[in-house]
Write a protein that holds these residues in place. Structure first.
Motif, PDB file in Angstrom:
ATOM      1  N   LEU A   5       0.876  -1.096   0.072  1.00  0.00           N
ATOM      2  CA  LEU A   5       0.005  -0.085   0.009  1.00  0.00           C
ATOM      3  C   LEU A   5       0.877   1.204  -0.123  1.00  0.00           C
ATOM      4  CD1 LEU A   5      -2.570  -1.095   2.785  1.00  0.00           C
ATOM      5  CD2 LEU A   5      -2.804  -1.341   0.171  1.00  0.00           C
ATOM      6  N   PRO A   6       0.411   2.295  -0.686  1.00  0.00           N
ATOM      7  CA  PRO A   6       1.475   3.418  -0.832  1.00  0.00           C
ATOM      8  C   PRO A   6       1.347   4.266   0.497  1.00  0.00           C
ATOM      9  CG  PRO A   6      -0.494   3.792  -2.022  1.00  0.00           C
ATOM     10  CD  PRO A   6      -0.655   2.338  -1.752  1.00  0.00           C
ATOM     11  N   ASN A   7       2.563   4.924   0.760  1.00  0.00           N
ATOM     12  CA  ASN A   7       2.766   5.685   1.944  1.00  0.00           C
ATOM     13  C   ASN A   7       2.640   7.004   1.702  1.00  0.00           C
ATOM     14  OD1 ASN A   7       3.537   7.030   4.475  1.00  0.00           O
ATOM     15  ND2 ASN A   7       4.950   5.247   4.968  1.00  0.00           N
ATOM     16  N   PHE A   8       1.538   7.533   1.835  1.00  0.00           N
ATOM     17  CA  PHE A   8       1.273   9.012   1.482  1.00  0.00           C
ATOM     18  C   PHE A   8       2.300  10.171   2.009  1.00  0.00           C
ATOM     19  CE2 PHE A   8      -3.004   7.160   0.980  1.00  0.00           C
ATOM     20  CZ  PHE A   8      -2.953   6.944  -0.209  1.00  0.00           C
ATOM     21  N   GLU A   9       2.655   9.498   3.180  1.00  0.00           N
ATOM     22  CA  GLU A   9       3.652  10.625   3.844  1.00  0.00           C
ATOM     23  C   GLU A   9       5.107  10.513   3.140  1.00  0.00           C
ATOM     24  OE1 GLU A   9       3.832   9.338   7.976  1.00  0.00           O
ATOM     25  OE2 GLU A   9       1.736  10.084   8.367  1.00  0.00           O
ATOM     26  N   LYS A  10       5.229   9.818   2.464  1.00  0.00           N
ATOM     27  CA  LYS A  10       6.651   9.625   1.762  1.00  0.00           C
ATOM     28  C   LYS A  10       6.640  10.492   0.567  1.00  0.00           C
ATOM     29  CE  LYS A  10       8.479   5.556   3.926  1.00  0.00           C
ATOM     30  NZ  LYS A  10       9.292   4.060   3.718  1.00  0.00           N
ATOM     31  N   ILE A  11       5.534  11.028  -0.006  1.00  0.00           N
ATOM     32  CA  ILE A  11       5.285  11.614  -1.237  1.00  0.00           C
ATOM     33  C   ILE A  11       6.162  12.982  -1.039  1.00  0.00           C
ATOM     34  CG2 ILE A  11       3.879  12.725  -3.086  1.00  0.00           C
ATOM     35  CD1 ILE A  11       1.793  10.497  -2.423  1.00  0.00           C
ATOM     36  N   LYS A  12       7.118  13.238  -2.078  1.00  0.00           N
ATOM     37  CA  LYS A  12       7.754  14.742  -1.722  1.00  0.00           C
ATOM     38  C   LYS A  12       6.843  15.962  -1.954  1.00  0.00           C
ATOM     39  CE  LYS A  12      12.032  12.838  -3.075  1.00  0.00           C
ATOM     40  NZ  LYS A  12      13.337  12.883  -4.099  1.00  0.00           N
ATOM     41  N   LYS A  13       6.961  16.814  -1.470  1.00  0.00           N
ATOM     42  CA  LYS A  13       6.078  17.999  -1.479  1.00  0.00           C
ATOM     43  C   LYS A  13       5.959  18.676  -2.954  1.00  0.00           C
ATOM     44  CE  LYS A  13       5.895  19.679   3.459  1.00  0.00           C
ATOM     45  NZ  LYS A  13       6.056  20.628   4.238  1.00  0.00           N
ATOM     46  N   GLU A  14       7.086  18.865  -3.689  1.00  0.00           N
ATOM     47  CA  GLU A  14       7.450  19.395  -4.854  1.00  0.00           C
ATOM     48  C   GLU A  14       6.563  18.421  -5.919  1.00  0.00           C
ATOM     49  OE1 GLU A  14      11.491  17.505  -3.863  1.00  0.00           O
ATOM     50  OE2 GLU A  14       9.760  18.413  -2.681  1.00  0.00           O
ATOM     51  N   ASP A  15       6.592  17.433  -5.668  1.00  0.00           N
ATOM     52  CA  ASP A  15       5.745  16.169  -6.449  1.00  0.00           C
ATOM     53  C   ASP A  15       4.402  16.387  -6.102  1.00  0.00           C
ATOM     54  OD1 ASP A  15       8.203  15.147  -7.703  1.00  0.00           O
ATOM     55  OD2 ASP A  15       8.060  13.509  -6.122  1.00  0.00           O
ATOM     56  N   LEU A  16       3.860  16.157  -4.991  1.00  0.00           N
ATOM     57  CA  LEU A  16       2.376  16.494  -4.516  1.00  0.00           C
ATOM     58  C   LEU A  16       1.578  17.796  -5.181  1.00  0.00           C
ATOM     59  CD1 LEU A  16       0.304  15.227  -2.808  1.00  0.00           C
ATOM     60  CD2 LEU A  16       1.068  16.395  -0.890  1.00  0.00           C
ATOM     61  N   SER A  17       2.697  18.790  -5.219  1.00  0.00           N
ATOM     62  CA  SER A  17       2.189  20.078  -5.571  1.00  0.00           C
ATOM     63  C   SER A  17       1.913  20.191  -7.054  1.00  0.00           C
ATOM     64  CB  SER A  17       3.092  21.051  -5.547  1.00  0.00           C
ATOM     65  OG  SER A  17       4.403  21.116  -6.293  1.00  0.00           O
ATOM     66  N   LYS A  18       2.192  19.197  -7.859  1.00  0.00           N
ATOM     67  CA  LYS A  18       1.902  19.032  -9.344  1.00  0.00           C
ATOM     68  C   LYS A  18       1.091  17.832  -9.598  1.00  0.00           C
ATOM     69  CE  LYS A  18       6.249  18.453 -10.051  1.00  0.00           C
ATOM     70  NZ  LYS A  18       7.744  18.100 -10.666  1.00  0.00           N
ATOM     71  N   ALA A  19       0.639  17.139  -8.632  1.00  0.00           N
ATOM     72  CA  ALA A  19      -0.372  15.985  -8.639  1.00  0.00           C
ATOM     73  C   ALA A  19      -1.706  16.231  -8.928  1.00  0.00           C
ATOM     74  CB  ALA A  19      -0.285  15.031  -7.563  1.00  0.00           C
TER      75      ALA A  19
END
Length: 239
Positions: A5-19
């Motif tokens: 299962l993906p761990n959402f806390e490990k997603i980088k903020k710079e990647d998340l801002s473009k998602a």
């Protein structure tokens, strides 16, 4: 592994801002993992917080094992604001190649999807659509028989691989077994070795993404006797 299962806390903020979209697939191909309600709730909260659309691929929704059942993300409160859930007739009903499925979810998202779809496809042949209606009318006992068939195949293959010193966890769903390769070989070399020496076709984990290296995906579409034969052929390998 976090149960695949993906761990959402490990997603980088710079990647998340473009998602813009979070794509989920449970029961999962290739790992056979299931997503429980706790995870789905986290996914919904995460998507809302970051204004992301969720697309849940439920192609293997009815193929689950050991009494487990897959959870629809649409049962999570508030998710219909930003979610689409996709279903396929290919796996559960053996209609692979018919290219039939359906989607459920937010009206606005479905309207947007429809605008794209009608520009790309002219629609499925109406006879196939009628066959899909019949498939959806099948009784639970018919789906249960499909589950039993795949579970019996799973049990044969998993036991055979374990006897050959492969590290394998019982998949909880889907039509695949995700096995960790022993002997220090990478997945491409193992795939080539299997097809050249035994005639067995598999999918190297690296072909499914960098995180898949070190694993092989085996399919359960063959019957029990063929799977037993495959295990016997693998025993002949000198590794």
């Amino acid at each position: 592994e976090n149960r695949w299962l993906p761990n959402f806390e490990k997603i980088k903020k710079e990647d998340l801002s473009k998602a813009k979209l979070l794509f989920l697939n449970y029961p999962n191909n290739p790992t056979g993992a299931l997503a429980d309600r706790e995870f789905l709730q986290r996914a919904v909260d995460f998507a809302k917080e970051n204004e992301i659309i969720i697309c849940q691929d439920m192609a293997y929704s009815e193929i689950t094992f050991d009494g487990e059942r897959s959870e629809s993300i649409l049962t999570i409160e508030g998710v219909k604001e930003n979610c689409l859930e996709f279903f396929s007739f290919s796996k559960t009903y053996g209609m692979t190649g018919w290219r039939l499925g359906f989607v459920v979810g937010n009206n606005k998202l479905i309207d947007a999807l429809k605008q794209i779809e009608v520009s790309v496809h002219s629609g499925a042949f109406h006879v196939l659509q009628k066959a899909a209606v019949v498939a959806l009318s099948l009784e639970d006992k018919d789906i249960d028989e499909t589950r039993r068939t795949y579970q019996q195949r799973r049990d044969i293959l998993v036991k055979g691989l374990r006897d050959l010193e492969w590290e394998v966890k019982n998949p909880k769903g889907s039509i695949f077994v995700w096995a960790k390769i022993p002997f220090g070989l990478d997945s491409e070399k193992m795939a080539n070795l299997l097809i050249e020496k035994t005639g067995i076709v598999t999918t190297p984990g690296a072909g499914l993404g960098p995180s898949g290296e070190g694993y092989m995906r085996f399919s359960l579409i063959e019957d029990k006797e063929r799977l037993k034969e495959a295990v016997q052929r693998m025993k002949s390998l000198d590794l």
